[in-house]
Write an enzyme that holds these catalytic residues in place. Structure first.
Site, PDB file in Angstrom:
ATOM      1  N   ASP A 104       2.608   5.796  -6.595  1.00  0.00           N
ATOM      2  CA  ASP A 104       3.875   5.744  -5.863  1.00  0.00           C
ATOM      3  C   ASP A 104       5.103   5.808  -6.759  1.00  0.00           C
ATOM      4  OD1 ASP A 104       2.755   5.446  -3.257  1.00  0.00           O
ATOM      5  OD2 ASP A 104       2.136   3.443  -3.859  1.00  0.00           O
ATOM      6  N   HIS A 138      -1.898  -1.938 -10.270  1.00  0.00           N
ATOM      7  CA  HIS A 138      -2.899  -1.405  -9.358  1.00  0.00           C
ATOM      8  C   HIS A 138      -4.088  -2.352  -9.277  1.00  0.00           C
ATOM      9  CE1 HIS A 138      -5.695   1.353  -7.428  1.00  0.00           C
ATOM     10  NE2 HIS A 138      -4.598   1.953  -6.988  1.00  0.00           N
ATOM     11  N   HIS A 152       0.886  -1.184   0.000  1.00  0.00           N
ATOM     12  CA  HIS A 152       0.000   0.000   0.000  1.00  0.00           C
ATOM     13  C   HIS A 152       0.917   1.225   0.000  1.00  0.00           C
ATOM     14  CE1 HIS A 152      -3.409   2.468   0.613  1.00  0.00           C
ATOM     15  NE2 HIS A 152      -3.793   2.127   1.837  1.00  0.00           N
TER      16      HIS A 152
HETATM   17  N1  COA Z   1       5.411  -6.213 -10.762  1.00  0.00           N
HETATM   18  C1  COA Z   1       5.434  -7.398 -11.413  1.00  0.00           C
HETATM   19  N2  COA Z   1       4.351  -8.150 -11.558  1.00  0.00           N
HETATM   20  C2  COA Z   1       3.222  -7.704 -11.016  1.00  0.00           C
HETATM   21  C3  COA Z   1       3.141  -6.479 -10.333  1.00  0.00           C
HETATM   22  C4  COA Z   1       4.293  -5.725 -10.224  1.00  0.00           C
HETATM   23  N3  COA Z   1       4.300  -4.566  -9.597  1.00  0.00           N
HETATM   24  N4  COA Z   1       1.894  -6.281  -9.903  1.00  0.00           N
HETATM   25  C5  COA Z   1       1.193  -7.341 -10.297  1.00  0.00           C
HETATM   26  N5  COA Z   1       1.991  -8.198 -10.961  1.00  0.00           N
HETATM   27  C6  COA Z   1       1.605  -9.469 -11.548  1.00  0.00           C
HETATM   28  C7  COA Z   1       1.515 -10.512 -10.452  1.00  0.00           C
HETATM   29  O1  COA Z   1       2.743 -11.151 -10.231  1.00  0.00           O
HETATM   30  C8  COA Z   1       0.467 -11.426 -11.013  1.00  0.00           C
HETATM   31  O2  COA Z   1       1.045 -12.220 -12.001  1.00  0.00           O
HETATM   32  P1  COA Z   1       0.592 -13.757 -12.185  1.00  0.00           P
HETATM   33  O3  COA Z   1      -0.847 -13.669 -12.566  1.00  0.00           O
HETATM   34  O4  COA Z   1       1.500 -14.240 -13.240  1.00  0.00           O
HETATM   35  O5  COA Z   1       0.799 -14.391 -10.843  1.00  0.00           O
HETATM   36  C9  COA Z   1      -0.500 -10.467 -11.713  1.00  0.00           C
HETATM   37  O6  COA Z   1       0.296  -9.343 -12.077  1.00  0.00           O
HETATM   38  C10 COA Z   1      -1.633 -10.029 -10.809  1.00  0.00           C
HETATM   39  O7  COA Z   1      -1.067  -9.573  -9.600  1.00  0.00           O
HETATM   40  P2  COA Z   1      -1.874  -9.314  -8.262  1.00  0.00           P
HETATM   41  O8  COA Z   1      -0.911  -9.027  -7.165  1.00  0.00           O
HETATM   42  O9  COA Z   1      -2.862 -10.398  -8.049  1.00  0.00           O
HETATM   43  O10 COA Z   1      -2.653  -8.029  -8.663  1.00  0.00           O
HETATM   44  P3  COA Z   1      -3.413  -7.130  -7.697  1.00  0.00           P
HETATM   45  O11 COA Z   1      -4.385  -6.411  -8.494  1.00  0.00           O
HETATM   46  O12 COA Z   1      -3.906  -7.854  -6.520  1.00  0.00           O
HETATM   47  O13 COA Z   1      -2.211  -6.210  -7.152  1.00  0.00           O
HETATM   48  C11 COA Z   1      -0.923  -4.493  -6.404  1.00  0.00           C
HETATM   49  C12 COA Z   1      -2.210  -4.873  -7.083  1.00  0.00           C
HETATM   50  C13 COA Z   1      -0.855  -2.974  -6.342  1.00  0.00           C
HETATM   51  C14 COA Z   1      -0.900  -5.044  -4.952  1.00  0.00           C
HETATM   52  C15 COA Z   1       0.289  -5.050  -7.193  1.00  0.00           C
HETATM   53  O14 COA Z   1       0.259  -4.591  -8.523  1.00  0.00           O
HETATM   54  C16 COA Z   1       1.595  -4.729  -6.538  1.00  0.00           C
HETATM   55  O15 COA Z   1       2.026  -5.452  -5.619  1.00  0.00           O
HETATM   56  N6  COA Z   1       2.302  -3.650  -7.007  1.00  0.00           N
HETATM   57  C17 COA Z   1       3.549  -3.268  -6.421  1.00  0.00           C
HETATM   58  C18 COA Z   1       3.312  -2.562  -5.080  1.00  0.00           C
HETATM   59  C19 COA Z   1       2.738  -1.178  -5.278  1.00  0.00           C
HETATM   60  O16 COA Z   1       3.205  -0.402  -6.082  1.00  0.00           O
HETATM   61  N7  COA Z   1       1.733  -0.863  -4.459  1.00  0.00           N
HETATM   62  C20 COA Z   1       1.112   0.441  -4.454  1.00  0.00           C
HETATM   63  C21 COA Z   1      -0.280   0.370  -4.980  1.00  0.00           C
HETATM   64  S1  COA Z   1      -0.953   2.000  -5.178  1.00  0.00           S
END
Ligand code: COA
Length: 379
Positions: free
Chosen positions: A316, A265, A226
């Site tokens: 971010d 996201h 987050h």
């Molecule tokens: N880098 C690389 N791969 C990513 C990724 C990232 N930042 N974010 C998602 N993915 C990939 C996952 O590995 C997953 O791949 P798979 O299907 O092969 O396993 C797929 O995309 C879906 O990921 P998931 O974590 O389920 O998506 P989500 O919608 O739940 O996640 C976040 C959203 C923001 C938690 C995620 O994108 C993330 O962890 N980002 C980095 C942290 C971040 O910047 N957070 C701030 C948010 S405002």
């Protein structure tokens, strides 16, 4: 859960589940549109101030000029933090994480507001004003305390943005940086039912007070998935170190299934509109400081992540290099997020109190049933 509710298996992380009605903000993830109380974030970033946005989030309309002046005075009159809280902070270990300090110090503000537990609109708004005024003072003071410097008292002739930079640095920022920082606060103010805001609604839904609800929000915001992501973006850029190393670093990171911080996201499937502004500011700060490396590295990562994974930067991603180039320490990026997001949290808490229903969902039970109890001696 035994009967009467649907399987939650399809909604891991409650994705797509509508868990509250709110008039505060809306995210259109398909089109990349963010609105606060009906106003597009681009219009607010272009024309508004953070204080005006706080008024908007809490009251559902833009203030008239006399209302804004009164609102500014009220917040500024609450910049000062009780001396006991500052004394307590001076006892903390100097290597304490600023988000942990913020959470603990904000929680303690409750002791100094005898009406802080009241949930009627008038008292809850007063607590929200105090918290909004004080949170930046705590975040800035901690950086000075841990570095053995004298705490800089807030200056109530200054905006929240300018006052924060002033208390952090001991000198006023120029008008350009004040403006950029103010827009950063606007961009982070609200984002519908993100994890920390949902947390504040769950806590305030029990009719716990404003201080406890905001404290819980800070705890949720601290996580690296987050608000903690902005600090980790900058750590990543520093770890890579050299623009020439990006392509190979990223290939390896993706191979190892590492999440690239600041990318992706839960709701946006296109450009996060906040990233549009922050990309511009990251470039601007790079030009201003004669240090384009961080912007250029970020741009390359953005491009590669888009080509390889079809993913976009979130709020971010470019805020990291923007803050870094302002000379802000890495581990203050997330506290700054809190200094802004407190406006959305408190808006949601006020909205929750106004039409409260205890938030109590069900779990899909996937454990065993009907086990026979074995006495301890027989196991
Ligand atoms: N880098 C690389 N791969 C990513 C990724 C990232 N930042 N974010 C998602 N993915 C990939 C996952 O590995 C997953 O791949 P798979 O299907 O092969 O396993 C797929 O995309 C879906 O990921 P998931 O974590 O389920 O998506 P989500 O919608 O739940 O996640 C976040 C959203 C923001 C938690 C995620 O994108 C993330 O962890 N980002 C980095 C942290 C971040 O910047 N957070 C701030 C948010 S405002």
């Amino acid at each position: 859960m035994s009967t009467g509710t649907e399987s939650t298996a399809a909604a891991a992380g409650l994705r797509g589940v509508v868990a509250a009605q709110s008039a505060i903000g809306d995210v259109n993830g398909e089109q990349g549109i963010l609105i606060y109380q009906g106003y597009n974030i681009h219009d607010l970033a272009e024309h508004s101030t953070f204080e005006e946005v706080i008024f908007l989030l809490w009251n559902g309309r833009l203030p008239k000029s006399d209302e804004l002046a009164a609102f500014n005075s009220e917040i500024r009159a609450n910049y000062e933090v009780p001396a006991d809280v500052m004394t307590m902070m001076k006892q903390f270990p100097k290597d304490a994480d600023p988000m942990d300090v913020l959470r603990t110090a904000v929680s303690s503000l409750d002791f100094y507001d005898k009406d802080g537990h009241l949930t009627d609109r008038e008292h809850a708004t007063k607590a929200a004003i105090k918290l909004t005024g004080q949170i930046g003072t705590i975040a800035a003071a901690w950086d000075r305390i841990r570095n053995g410097k004298d705490v800089v008292s807030p200056d109530n002739s200054l905006s929240i943005a300018q006052n924060f930079l002033y208390m952090l640095r001991g000198e006023r920022a120029d008008a350009d940086e004040e403006h950029i920082f103010d827009v950063c606060l606007i961009l982070h103010a609200d984002h519908e039912l993100n994890a920390s805001t949902f947390t504040t609604r769950v806590v305030s839904g029990t009719l716990a007070g404003m201080y406890g609800s905001v404290t819980a929000g800070i705890a949720a915001l601290a996580g690296p998935l987050h608000g903690g992501a902005n600090t980790n973006v900058m750590k990543m850029l520093i770890e890579i170190g050299d623009p020439g190393k990006i392509d190979s670093w990223l290939d390896k990171a993706l191979e190892e299934k590492r999440k690239i911080m600041g990318i992706g996201h839960a709701v946006y499937k296109t450009e996060d509109p906040r990233a549009t502004w922050l990309r511009k500011y990251s470039r601007h700060m790079g030009e201003k400081k004669g240090e384009m490396k961080w912007f250029e590295m970020s741009q390359r990562i953005e491009q590669l992540m888009n080509e390889k994974k079809g993913m976009f930067p979130n709020v971010d991603f470019y805020s990291a290099s923007t803050y870094y180039l302002m000379g802000i320490p890495l581990d203050l990026f997330t506290p700054i997020f809190a200094v802004s997001r407190i406006s959305g949290w408190t808006g949601h808490i006020l909205e929750q109190y106004a039409n409260n229903k205890l938030i109590r969902p069900r779990a899909e039970y996937i454990g065993a049933r009907d086990l026979k109890y074995t006495p301890l001696a027989d196991r």
